[in-house]
Design a protein around this motif. Structure first.
Motif, PDB file in Angstrom:
ATOM      1  N   MET A   1       0.968  -1.229  -0.052  1.00 28.77           N
ATOM      2  CA  MET A   1      -0.168  -0.182   0.102  1.00 28.77           C
ATOM      3  C   MET A   1       0.867   1.195   0.117  1.00 28.77           C
ATOM      4  N   LEU A   2       1.867   1.212   1.013  1.00 31.60           N
ATOM      5  CA  LEU A   2       2.662   2.727   0.912  1.00 31.60           C
ATOM      6  C   LEU A   2       4.026   2.480   0.355  1.00 31.60           C
ATOM      7  N   ARG A   3       4.253   2.693  -0.658  1.00 31.63           N
ATOM      8  CA  ARG A   3       5.656   2.745  -1.494  1.00 31.63           C
ATOM      9  C   ARG A   3       6.670   3.217  -0.597  1.00 31.63           C
ATOM     10  N   MET A   4       6.544   4.427  -0.052  1.00 27.86           N
ATOM     11  CA  MET A   4       7.507   5.004   0.953  1.00 27.86           C
ATOM     12  C   MET A   4       6.445   5.798   2.079  1.00 27.86           C
ATOM     13  N   ARG A   5       7.129   5.996   3.333  1.00 26.99           N
ATOM     14  CA  ARG A   5       6.408   6.625   4.301  1.00 26.99           C
ATOM     15  C   ARG A   5       7.505   6.999   5.155  1.00 26.99           C
ATOM     16  N   ILE A   6       7.383   8.376   5.580  1.00 29.36           N
ATOM     17  CA  ILE A   6       7.966   9.195   6.590  1.00 29.36           C
ATOM     18  C   ILE A   6       7.046   9.203   7.833  1.00 29.36           C
ATOM     19  N   ASP A   7       7.180   8.663   8.945  1.00 24.22           N
ATOM     20  CA  ASP A   7       6.537   8.829  10.214  1.00 24.22           C
ATOM     21  C   ASP A   7       6.852  10.051  10.629  1.00 24.22           C
ATOM     22  N   PRO A   8       5.439  10.788  11.108  1.00 26.77           N
ATOM     23  CA  PRO A   8       5.774  12.068  11.796  1.00 26.77           C
ATOM     24  C   PRO A   8       6.637  12.100  12.850  1.00 26.77           C
ATOM     25  N   ALA A   9       6.808  10.967  13.589  1.00 26.07           N
ATOM     26  CA  ALA A   9       7.287  11.242  15.005  1.00 26.07           C
ATOM     27  C   ALA A   9       8.934  11.058  14.390  1.00 26.07           C
ATOM     28  N   ALA A  10       9.376  10.917  13.061  1.00 21.91           N
ATOM     29  CA  ALA A  10      10.673  10.984  12.694  1.00 21.91           C
ATOM     30  C   ALA A  10      10.775  12.323  11.894  1.00 21.91           C
ATOM     31  N   ASN A  11       9.827  13.061  12.041  1.00 24.13           N
ATOM     32  CA  ASN A  11       9.900  14.317  10.920  1.00 24.13           C
ATOM     33  C   ASN A  11       9.314  15.478  11.482  1.00 24.13           C
ATOM     34  N   ARG A  12       9.531  15.432  12.768  1.00 22.55           N
ATOM     35  CA  ARG A  12       8.780  16.896  13.408  1.00 22.55           C
ATOM     36  C   ARG A  12       7.546  17.149  13.535  1.00 22.55           C
ATOM     37  N   GLY A  13       6.762  15.789  13.239  1.00 18.31           N
ATOM     38  CA  GLY A  13       5.373  16.250  13.530  1.00 18.31           C
ATOM     39  C   GLY A  13       4.580  15.967  11.938  1.00 18.31           C
ATOM     40  N   VAL A  14       5.424  15.993  11.035  1.00 18.42           N
ATOM     41  CA  VAL A  14       4.987  15.879   9.580  1.00 18.42           C
ATOM     42  C   VAL A  14       5.019  14.398   9.060  1.00 18.42           C
ATOM     43  N   GLY A  15       3.977  13.943   8.724  1.00 19.15           N
ATOM     44  CA  GLY A  15       4.149  12.479   7.892  1.00 19.15           C
ATOM     45  C   GLY A  15       3.869  12.870   6.336  1.00 19.15           C
ATOM     46  N   VAL A  16       4.771  11.867   5.501  1.00 23.19           N
ATOM     47  CA  VAL A  16       4.816  12.024   4.286  1.00 23.19           C
ATOM     48  C   VAL A  16       4.660  10.652   3.861  1.00 23.19           C
ATOM     49  N   ALA A  17       4.017  10.438   2.843  1.00 24.62           N
ATOM     50  CA  ALA A  17       3.620   8.864   2.139  1.00 24.62           C
ATOM     51  C   ALA A  17       3.572   9.024   0.662  1.00 24.62           C
ATOM     52  N   PHE A  18       3.813   8.094  -0.035  1.00 21.23           N
ATOM     53  CA  PHE A  18       3.392   7.728  -1.399  1.00 21.23           C
ATOM     54  C   PHE A  18       2.877   6.271  -1.388  1.00 21.23           C
ATOM     55  N   THR A  19       2.053   6.146  -2.165  1.00 18.25           N
ATOM     56  CA  THR A  19       1.287   4.832  -2.287  1.00 18.25           C
ATOM     57  C   THR A  19       1.948   4.191  -3.629  1.00 18.25           C
ATOM     58  N   ASP A  20       1.774   2.890  -3.560  1.00 19.28           N
ATOM     59  CA  ASP A  20       1.887   1.901  -4.703  1.00 19.28           C
ATOM     60  C   ASP A  20       0.494   1.388  -5.202  1.00 19.28           C
ATOM     61  N   ARG A  21       0.560   0.461  -6.156  1.00 18.71           N
ATOM     62  CA  ARG A  21      -0.830   0.032  -6.419  1.00 18.71           C
ATOM     63  C   ARG A  21      -1.414  -1.069  -5.713  1.00 18.71           C
ATOM     64  N   TRP A  22      -0.672  -1.592  -4.562  1.00 25.64           N
ATOM     65  CA  TRP A  22      -1.325  -2.795  -4.039  1.00 25.64           C
ATOM     66  C   TRP A  22      -1.836  -2.514  -2.623  1.00 25.64           C
ATOM     67  N   GLY A  23      -2.713  -3.394  -2.293  1.00 26.77           N
ATOM     68  CA  GLY A  23      -3.230  -3.367  -0.692  1.00 26.77           C
ATOM     69  C   GLY A  23      -4.628  -2.684  -0.675  1.00 26.77           C
ATOM     70  N   GLY A  24      -5.325  -2.861  -2.028  1.00 20.01           N
ATOM     71  CA  GLY A  24      -6.626  -2.078  -2.148  1.00 20.01           C
ATOM     72  C   GLY A  24      -7.843  -3.206  -2.725  1.00 20.01           C
ATOM     73  N   PHE A  25      -8.819  -2.734  -3.346  1.00 20.59           N
ATOM     74  CA  PHE A  25     -10.032  -3.600  -3.492  1.00 20.59           C
ATOM     75  C   PHE A  25     -10.387  -3.634  -5.054  1.00 20.59           C
ATOM     76  N   SER A  26      -9.677  -2.506  -5.641  1.00 22.26           N
ATOM     77  CA  SER A  26     -10.022  -2.475  -7.224  1.00 22.26           C
ATOM     78  C   SER A  26      -9.698  -3.621  -7.888  1.00 22.26           C
ATOM     79  N   THR A  27      -9.829  -3.900  -9.147  1.00 25.54           N
ATOM     80  CA  THR A  27      -9.753  -5.146  -9.838  1.00 25.54           C
ATOM     81  C   THR A  27      -9.274  -4.859 -11.431  1.00 25.54           C
ATOM     82  N   GLY A  28      -8.940  -5.668 -12.066  1.00 25.04           N
ATOM     83  CA  GLY A  28      -8.493  -5.583 -13.638  1.00 25.04           C
ATOM     84  C   GLY A  28      -7.393  -4.490 -13.626  1.00 25.04           C
ATOM     85  N   ALA A  29      -7.472  -3.513 -14.343  1.00 27.32           N
ATOM     86  CA  ALA A  29      -6.521  -2.677 -15.116  1.00 27.32           C
ATOM     87  C   ALA A  29      -6.332  -1.639 -13.752  1.00 27.32           C
TER      88      ALA A  29
END
Length: 267
Positions: A1-29
């Motif tokens: 689900m999360l390709r990359m994640r920076i946790d707020p605790a390690a980033n002065r209270g700011v979270g950053v994340a970028f998703t990949d295509r996995w971990g959801g419910f959509s189908t096909g393409a």
């Protein structure tokens, strides 16, 4: 689900994340974690995908905008946030979901800013650049959709200016997955016009044709704006783990997200 994640605790209270295509419910393409394409996906799948992502991030809401490759910026204030829930993903003004009451309609813009904690600003892409921005000390965050038109049309200066209007001074930035200069082929006439005005974009594809390096241009613009930015940017076209419109026309949408942690306190 999360390709990359920076946790707020390690980033002065700011979270950053970028998703990949996995971990959801959509189908096909659109499999699996499609976060856009209300015109093509099962509405129940889209809502479930947003809900799963929200729970995974540990935020209360995920703010979305209807992106049109422009430079308009909206502020997600408390009144706007109160209108957001997991169903918001269905409220794009495409007509696919039927008439939408104006109070519930997703705003049309290509950037957002907020000072609210626990509200993740989400930019959805399938080759364009998701640019996340934050001043942790000021408690101001921003997010921008920087496709070719928006990037060259000033979306980054616009969102940085709006953040500074809210009190941001020391802004950091993160550029997420997008199509790279080795893959973003454009017609030679377009390339030469863009190269002349934005030299950082000059690139050549891996097969030897003119291309644009939008990531390099974004970093150059952010540096000129006084923003310290990094590129966390695998190429969408080259990675089957990521959605890419160039590789798979009609593909789903990834997301870049930035949020302030619950309980954030001004320094």
């Amino acid at each position: 689900m999360l390709r990359m994640r920076i946790d707020p605790a390690a980033n002065r209270g700011v979270g950053v994340a970028f998703t990949d295509r996995w971990g959801g419910f959509s189908t096909g393409a659109l499999a699996e974690l499609n976060l856009g394409r209300v015109d093509a996906d099962d509405p129940a799948h889209l809502v479930a995908n947003v809900a799963a992502l929200r729970a995974g991030l540990g935020v209360d809401r995920i703010a979305l905008v209807h992106q049109v490759h422009g430079a308009q910026v909206v502020e997600i204030d408390r009144a706007a946030a109160e209108q957001i829930d997991d169903q918001t993903v269905l409220s794009e003004p495409t007509g696919a979901a039927g008439p939408i009451p104006s109070a519930r309609r997703m705003p049309t813009a290509d950037a957002m800013v907020t000072r609210l904690p626990a509200v993740a600003l989400a930019i959805r892409v399938a080759d364009c650049l998701p640019v996340m921005l934050a001043d942790p000390a000021a408690g101001v965050i921003g997010a921008a959709h920087a496709g070719r038109a928006g990037l060259l049309g000033g979306v980054l200066p616009a969102v940085v200016a709006r953040m500074r209007g809210l009190g941001a001074r020391d802004i950091a930035g993160w550029i997420g997955p997008h199509i790279c200069g080795s893959c973003y082929e454009v017609p030679r006439t377009m390339a030469e016009e863009v190269w002349a005005a934005h030299p950082a974009t000059r690139a050549t594809t891996s097969w030897g044709t003119p291309s644009l390096d939008l990531g390099a241009e974004a970093l150059a613009q952010l540096e000129e704006l006084g923003v310290t930015a990094v590129g966390l940017d695998p190429c969408t076209r080259e990675s089957p783990e990521l959605f890419s419109h160039r590789r798979d026309p009609g593909s789903g949408r990834l997301a870049g997200l930035v949020w302030l942690a619950t309980g954030w306190i001004r320094n």
